[in-house]
Design a protein around this motif. Structure first.
Motif, PDB file in Angstrom:
ATOM      1  N   TRP A 160       0.830  -1.214   0.000  1.00  0.00           N
ATOM      2  CA  TRP A 160       0.000   0.000   0.000  1.00  0.00           C
ATOM      3  C   TRP A 160       0.857   1.252   0.000  1.00  0.00           C
ATOM      4  O   TRP A 160       0.595   2.210  -0.737  1.00  0.00           O
ATOM      5  N   THR A 163       2.471   1.355  -3.657  1.00  0.00           N
ATOM      6  CA  THR A 163       1.624   1.605  -4.824  1.00  0.00           C
ATOM      7  C   THR A 163       0.504   2.608  -4.578  1.00  0.00           C
ATOM      8  O   THR A 163       0.009   3.224  -5.524  1.00  0.00           O
ATOM      9  N   GLU A 165      -2.401   1.699  -3.788  1.00  0.00           N
ATOM     10  CA  GLU A 165      -3.646   1.028  -4.169  1.00  0.00           C
ATOM     11  C   GLU A 165      -4.480   0.706  -2.929  1.00  0.00           C
ATOM     12  O   GLU A 165      -3.994   0.039  -2.007  1.00  0.00           O
ATOM     13  N   ILE A 167      -6.795  -1.376  -2.458  1.00  0.00           N
ATOM     14  CA  ILE A 167      -7.147  -2.788  -2.287  1.00  0.00           C
ATOM     15  C   ILE A 167      -6.297  -3.451  -1.218  1.00  0.00           C
ATOM     16  O   ILE A 167      -6.763  -4.335  -0.490  1.00  0.00           O
TER      17      ILE A 167
END
Length: 257
Positions: A160, A163, A165, A167
């Protein structure tokens, strides 16, 4: 008449044992400081604190052996420090970062990491005096060690931070991953230890170069590097299982012969 252990207890900590035990206490404080950063939602510092605690944990034993300052007190302090720095602290950080989105079930998965870390270290302490330790005698560890377990548990956090991201922050991703790592810590899977790794004479310069490049990567791109290291460690587990199975076969053959 007092036995040697009782005389040692009355004398207290020897000067040679002072340095390694101080490093162990520092690792404990560093791990707990990660929780303080997590409360302030400073996730990078929270993760970095646990990583630093892992580095200190790796140093204390080597310092103790170098100074011949090993002691039962140091072994017990090291285990207590590991439970807090690599069990309790990572569990709280994961809960504050992701798992609190589902408080009831998320807390159970956070507890699973802390409890399995404590169980692993209790098993390790109980086996210290055992003469029959097949994994240790072959240069392997039983299950994933506590510092590595903390690092693996943080893989979604590393991804996390690398990136961005969302998710990787989802409890549906973090919770099962934490459960898997918790299981690996208390499993009987044979994993590589430093003593089981051998660098051939022909590639030692290359190994030094790899370590130097890795150090530079950790400074310039820490979260990407840590993510890759975690994935590499996971990929190495099947090879460690196969290596230990080969050692077992060799031992059986030698016994029969």
């Amino acid at each position: 008449m007092l036995n040697p252990e009782e005389r040692q207890a009355r004398r207290g900590i020897t000067l040679r044992a002072l340095a390694p035990n101080t490093v162990t206490a520092l690792a404990l404080c560093t791990g707990l400081t990660g929780v303080r950063f997590a409360i302030g939602e400073d996730w990078e510092r929270a993760a970095a604190a646990i990583i630093l605690a892992g580095v200190l944990d790796g140093l204390d034993g080597r310092i103790a052996r170098l100074l011949k300052g090993e002691s039962r007190f140091g072994a017990e302090l090291d285990s207590l420090s590991d439970v807090i720095a690599f069990g309790v602290a990572p569990a709280l950080i994961l809960f504050l970062w992701s798992l609190q989105a589902v408080p009831q079930f998320g807390w159970i998965f956070a507890l699973a990491h802390a409890v399995c870390c404590a169980l692993r270290l209790a098993r390790f302490n109980a086996a210290i005096d055992d003469k029959q330790q097949p994994h240790k005698s072959a240069g392997f560890l039983t299950g994933v060690p506590a510092p590595s377990g903390a690092g693996l548990t943080f893989l979604p956090l590393f991804l996390w931070l690398w990136t961005g991201e969302p998710i990787f922050r989802e409890p549906l991703v973090v919770a099962p991953w934490a459960a898997l790592v918790a299981f690996l810590m208390i499993s009987n899977v044979a994993t590589y230890s430093w003593s089981s790794l051998r660098v051939r004479r022909t590639i030692r310069l290359e190994a030094i170069a790899v370590v130097a490049i890795l150090g530079g990567a950790l400074l310039t791109a820490p979260w990407a590097t840590l993510s890759i290291l975690c994935l590499f460690y996971l990929a190495a587990i099947p090879f460690s299982i196969r290596s230990y199975a080969r050692v077992q076969r060799q031992r059986r053959t030698a016994t029969v012969a």
